[in-house]
Design a protein around this motif. Sequence first.
Motif, PDB file in Angstrom:
ATOM      1  N   ILE A 201       4.101  13.341   9.363  1.00 23.10           N
ATOM      2  CA  ILE A 201       4.147  11.897   9.603  1.00 23.10           C
ATOM      3  C   ILE A 201       3.576  11.113   8.432  1.00 23.10           C
ATOM      4  O   ILE A 201       4.152  10.116   7.995  1.00 23.10           O
ATOM      5  N   ASN A 202       2.455  11.567   7.893  1.00 20.75           N
ATOM      6  CA  ASN A 202       1.838  10.829   6.793  1.00 20.75           C
ATOM      7  C   ASN A 202       2.645  10.902   5.507  1.00 20.75           C
ATOM      8  O   ASN A 202       2.554  10.011   4.650  1.00 20.75           O
ATOM      9  N   SER A 203       3.439  11.930   5.368  1.00 19.13           N
ATOM     10  CA  SER A 203       4.231  12.079   4.145  1.00 19.13           C
ATOM     11  C   SER A 203       5.650  11.560   4.325  1.00 19.13           C
ATOM     12  O   SER A 203       6.109  10.686   3.579  1.00 19.13           O
ATOM     13  N   LEU A 204       6.353  12.058   5.340  1.00 19.96           N
ATOM     14  CA  LEU A 204       7.757  11.662   5.533  1.00 19.96           C
ATOM     15  C   LEU A 204       7.912  10.343   6.288  1.00 19.96           C
ATOM     16  O   LEU A 204       8.915   9.653   6.137  1.00 19.96           O
ATOM     17  N   GLY A 205       6.939  10.025   7.122  1.00 22.80           N
ATOM     18  CA  GLY A 205       7.073   8.858   7.983  1.00 22.80           C
ATOM     19  C   GLY A 205       7.318   9.277   9.412  1.00 22.80           C
ATOM     20  O   GLY A 205       7.326  10.463   9.754  1.00 22.80           O
ATOM     21  N   SER A 206       7.549   8.290  10.274  1.00 22.19           N
ATOM     22  CA  SER A 206       7.741   8.570  11.697  1.00 22.19           C
ATOM     23  C   SER A 206       8.655   7.514  12.310  1.00 22.19           C
ATOM     24  O   SER A 206       8.799   6.416  11.782  1.00 22.19           O
ATOM     25  N   ASN A 207       9.274   7.869  13.431  1.00 24.19           N
ATOM     26  CA  ASN A 207      10.178   6.974  14.159  1.00 24.19           C
ATOM     27  C   ASN A 207      11.395   6.611  13.320  1.00 24.19           C
ATOM     28  O   ASN A 207      11.571   5.479  12.868  1.00 24.19           O
ATOM     29  N   VAL A 208      12.239   7.605  13.127  1.00 22.59           N
ATOM     30  CA  VAL A 208      13.485   7.412  12.379  1.00 22.59           C
ATOM     31  C   VAL A 208      14.373   6.423  13.125  1.00 22.59           C
ATOM     32  O   VAL A 208      14.493   6.478  14.349  1.00 22.59           O
TER      33      VAL A 208
ATOM     34  N   ASN B  32       1.857   3.412   6.381  1.00 21.90           N
ATOM     35  CA  ASN B  32       2.109   3.326   7.821  1.00 21.90           C
ATOM     36  C   ASN B  32       3.071   2.194   8.169  1.00 21.90           C
ATOM     37  O   ASN B  32       3.014   1.606   9.244  1.00 21.90           O
ATOM     38  N   THR B  33       3.965   1.861   7.242  1.00 20.21           N
ATOM     39  CA  THR B  33       5.001   0.853   7.467  1.00 20.21           C
ATOM     40  C   THR B  33       6.399   1.449   7.370  1.00 20.21           C
ATOM     41  O   THR B  33       7.377   0.725   7.317  1.00 20.21           O
ATOM     42  N   GLY B  34       6.487   2.792   7.329  1.00 24.08           N
ATOM     43  CA  GLY B  34       7.784   3.436   7.265  1.00 24.08           C
ATOM     44  C   GLY B  34       8.158   3.896   5.875  1.00 24.08           C
ATOM     45  O   GLY B  34       7.499   3.567   4.876  1.00 24.08           O
ATOM     46  N   THR B  35       9.254   4.630   5.817  1.00 23.12           N
ATOM     47  CA  THR B  35       9.691   5.251   4.569  1.00 23.12           C
ATOM     48  C   THR B  35      11.202   5.224   4.452  1.00 23.12           C
ATOM     49  O   THR B  35      11.920   4.913   5.418  1.00 23.12           O
ATOM     50  N   LEU B  36      11.677   5.586   3.250  1.00 23.29           N
ATOM     51  CA  LEU B  36      13.101   5.791   3.003  1.00 23.29           C
ATOM     52  C   LEU B  36      13.277   7.244   2.591  1.00 23.29           C
ATOM     53  O   LEU B  36      12.639   7.721   1.637  1.00 23.29           O
ATOM     54  N   ILE B  37      14.109   7.963   3.316  1.00 28.05           N
ATOM     55  CA  ILE B  37      14.317   9.397   3.112  1.00 28.05           C
ATOM     56  C   ILE B  37      15.759   9.638   2.651  1.00 28.05           C
ATOM     57  O   ILE B  37      16.695   9.042   3.186  1.00 28.05           O
TER      58      ILE B  37
ATOM     59  N   ASN C  25      21.142  19.958   3.686  1.00 27.65           N
ATOM     60  CA  ASN C  25      20.077  19.606   4.621  1.00 27.65           C
ATOM     61  C   ASN C  25      18.727  19.398   3.948  1.00 27.65           C
ATOM     62  O   ASN C  25      17.698  19.384   4.612  1.00 27.65           O
ATOM     63  N   ALA C  26      18.711  19.270   2.625  1.00 27.91           N
ATOM     64  CA  ALA C  26      17.452  18.990   1.928  1.00 27.91           C
ATOM     65  C   ALA C  26      17.069  17.538   2.183  1.00 27.91           C
ATOM     66  O   ALA C  26      17.907  16.646   2.075  1.00 27.91           O
ATOM     67  N   ARG C  27      15.820  17.315   2.493  1.00 32.31           N
ATOM     68  CA  ARG C  27      15.364  15.966   2.776  1.00 32.31           C
ATOM     69  C   ARG C  27      14.115  15.694   1.952  1.00 32.31           C
ATOM     70  O   ARG C  27      13.228  16.549   1.846  1.00 32.31           O
ATOM     71  N   VAL C  28      14.050  14.502   1.377  1.00 38.02           N
ATOM     72  CA  VAL C  28      12.913  14.170   0.552  1.00 38.02           C
ATOM     73  C   VAL C  28      12.634  12.672   0.677  1.00 38.02           C
ATOM     74  O   VAL C  28      13.552  11.861   0.663  1.00 38.02           O
ATOM     75  N   LYS C  29      11.380  12.335   0.819  1.00 41.29           N
ATOM     76  CA  LYS C  29      11.002  10.921   0.851  1.00 41.29           C
ATOM     77  C   LYS C  29      11.074  10.377  -0.570  1.00 41.29           C
ATOM     78  O   LYS C  29      10.498  10.943  -1.496  1.00 41.29           O
ATOM     79  N   ILE C  30      11.763   9.243  -0.731  1.00 39.84           N
ATOM     80  CA  ILE C  30      11.872   8.651  -2.057  1.00 39.84           C
ATOM     81  C   ILE C  30      11.164   7.307  -2.162  1.00 39.84           C
ATOM     82  O   ILE C  30      11.053   6.765  -3.264  1.00 39.84           O
ATOM     83  N   PHE C  31      10.701   6.785  -1.000  1.00 45.21           N
ATOM     84  CA  PHE C  31      10.048   5.476  -1.075  1.00 45.21           C
ATOM     85  C   PHE C  31       9.210   5.240   0.172  1.00 45.21           C
ATOM     86  O   PHE C  31       9.614   5.595   1.291  1.00 45.21           O
ATOM     87  N   ASP C  32       8.031   4.643  -0.040  1.00 48.74           N
ATOM     88  CA  ASP C  32       7.189   4.149   1.055  1.00 48.74           C
ATOM     89  C   ASP C  32       7.319   2.634   1.103  1.00 48.74           C
ATOM     90  O   ASP C  32       7.081   1.959   0.089  1.00 48.74           O
ATOM     91  N   PHE C  33       7.679   2.106   2.253  1.00 46.72           N
ATOM     92  CA  PHE C  33       7.718   0.652   2.371  1.00 46.72           C
ATOM     93  C   PHE C  33       6.314   0.101   2.122  1.00 46.72           C
ATOM     94  O   PHE C  33       5.314   0.749   2.457  1.00 46.72           O
ATOM     95  N   PRO C  34       6.215  -1.089   1.514  1.00 50.27           N
ATOM     96  CA  PRO C  34       4.906  -1.603   1.107  1.00 50.27           C
ATOM     97  C   PRO C  34       4.017  -1.936   2.298  1.00 50.27           C
ATOM     98  O   PRO C  34       4.474  -2.055   3.441  1.00 50.27           O
ATOM     99  N   ALA C  35       2.738  -2.104   2.010  1.00 44.06           N
ATOM    100  CA  ALA C  35       1.780  -2.513   3.034  1.00 44.06           C
ATOM    101  C   ALA C  35       2.134  -3.903   3.543  1.00 44.06           C
ATOM    102  O   ALA C  35       2.684  -4.733   2.819  1.00 44.06           O
TER     103      ALA C  35
END
Length: 843
Positions: A273-280, A302-307, A314-324
Amino acid sequence: IVSYDLNNGQLTTPLSLEGNPMYGMNIYREVNASGVDYSGGLTLGTDGNYYGINCYGAGPFVQGMLDKEPFGRGFFYRYVKSSGKIEVLHSFVGKQEYNSDQLIPSAAFGNDLSVPVYSCLEVAPGVFYGLAVEGGVGGYGGVWKYDINTNTYSVVVSFKDPSNDLGRYPVCNLIKGDGSNIYGLTKNRNGNEGYLFKINTADDKAAFVTALSAAGWVINHPHGQMIYNSTTNTIFGTKDRFNSTSNWGGGVWSYNLTNSTQTNEWTIHFSEINSLGSNVAGIIEAPDGFMYVTTRNGGANNTGTLIKYSPNGNARVKIFDFPANFSRSTGIGMQISGTKIIGTSDFSQDQTLIWSFDVFSNIFQTLLTSNATDPNHPGYNIEYNTLIDNGNVIGRTRNGSRHGAGSIFSYNVLSGQTSILFDCGSRMGRNIIGELTQLTDSTFLGQIAKGGPVYNTADTTAMSETGGLAIFNIRSGEVTYLNSIYGDLLFDDQTQFQFSNKVLLASNGKLYYSRLRARVTAALFSVCSADSDTSNSIYTYNGYREIISTPSLLEIPGGKIIQAHHDKINVLENYGNSQTPVTYTTHDPLQYGFMDQNQVFASNGKIYGLTVASQAGTDVGSNRAVLYSLDTSNFSFKVEYVFDSLVRATNGRLTEYEGKLYGSTNFLGTNDHGFLFSYDINNSNFTIEHSFNRSSDGAGFNAGWTLFNKKLYSTSRTAGQNGYGTLVEYDLVNSTFKTLVHLTMATGRPFVGTPSVWNDKLLSVNGQKAKSNVLKVYPNPANSFLRIEGQDGELVKVYTMSGSLVIEVNNTNEVNVEHLSPGIYAVVVQNQQGIYQSKFIKD
């Protein structure tokens, strides 16, 4: 306001508001507690125009009602670029406007749909499909279709239809799939795992496809948009948690249409959750061939991510964290503009509206933020679905902007310039509701649900969204507002008062009306009085909330004004000047329903009315709608007639003719479409006069019946030849029923539509205007003789309030009224000085 000439059968529109129906939202419905985002949005049509839905337009709503459904039914519209105007294409019918569990369900309206949600889908030039969450066979909405080429609307399928159960609570927009099929997804059917359905647009046959549970329990709780990959013939979608009881996780699922195989593409585990995010919540396929997925929580801020991931590997990688402090991504309505993903954020007054992410440069931008104070800004509370038109992001906000009601706007991705295409404000107001009260020969008083001017300001263009009392001049088309105090109970401009009944023009020349402010825990009612330009509250009280509509007022002899509400009668002495009412408790509402609508003072000196059935009673014989009477000496309640248990509610007001009361229902009768009935107050005989037929007569007869020249007139709110209701006539002498007009979108569908008879002979002669409230008459109330003070009457006429002439005498200032039935009458005097009029009560 529509006028029908009884002499020549011509239908005209003597007065129209400025044609702006756009406002109407309820954030508790469009972003509901179950986590399903129902917000609508715009679609770019092949004709270049923008198409959208309004969830709660075409009727008022009350904000703050967490435990009740909001008001309104919604409509389908288009913004025409060439003219810059809004055209309403279809107004939905399938649910009672005065929404409550006790009132009339969809069956009374032909199981039509209402409350459209999400954006619509164009499957062929001019052919649109959409979703709704109310109405239909099961009461949970369904799929609708509108063909611009033929201007035809139809219900394709109802959700939770026992004969074809597709589930309920749609999760996302409809999408195009294989061949002529379109696909949708519902949240619940036999559980919460998600249910895929399809519609073959070649024949509009709907079919259940699969429950998204075959790939394991981790695929539960779908959320956000779906996409279709034509290369692999596969639908991809997102889930925002493991199941309905968890609050984290999520992932991506797929369904191969060729081999009917479900796959859990990937899932976010608790440790990620802390790395990839949560609530797709959202998914889209970008020009680089990869899928991009948004989460709404978790990640570094803790504002979500872009994966980013590849469906093949099926490779998945987080490429961006939405800003605070980022207002979380909606996950619905993401678009592609060149190399950029364009997305929207949740309803917000002061945060991001639109954002972008360039999939080649990995650059994130906040394109547009909310602004609740700048009048030149597009506004806030954006609809989640935007469209891309020649490099411009086209969107719609619900609040703010120039006049507080949001806008349709354009944002140029390259230049960053924003322009307002359509201002949704409406100083003239929108949505005339309730009934009209005639003031003079050419003016009527009515109630507007939304829009209107702001008072106590020097800005003559300032607008409000609270509605108010307005005077309509049906000769000039002019609309003027009473300077009201409606704002004293408002939390903000999203709130409005629900007006539903006729304003009382009392014999003392003042106006009296009820208003309602719905709250979470109670309903706050006020009784107000008004003169020519101001309005004042007489008293305010907390009311019951099982039925939410506004109690009406009735004048009875002795200067008394009464209000029937729930199981109580409030009596205002001396025209309300004593302020504190005397209250009488009348009956058990769980057994005999709620007094909540218009009443009538009958010729035998009693008050008669109709109740709305409760659902809270548990005893045998409880929860019944009844016709009742009240004794005016002690307001004792007597049940005159008990309706069948299937009749939950009846029309708002009874009408008396020759000792019989006339009213109507929406159920039973020969065709089960309701019936017109009579009740003889002398011998208690109840008679069904006419059973309604949906196609020939209309259905949904909730308005009152107006008496004129021994005929009754009323309107239906649905059905008829065009599906938009009718204007009908019932001849009391010959007992014949006739449909005068089948209404259309062009002529308007009635909201409560009780007709008012405008008779030029009543208040004017040869075009001269009656001098209102100049004529003095006494005693008032009168028992035997009515004397006219200060004017010699060359011609004196007395009319009932429905316009029937009952007395005509010459050259006198004293009129014998002993033979008249008790009630309120209009007296008109014509002499060489002019025409004068007043009103009196026959005791």
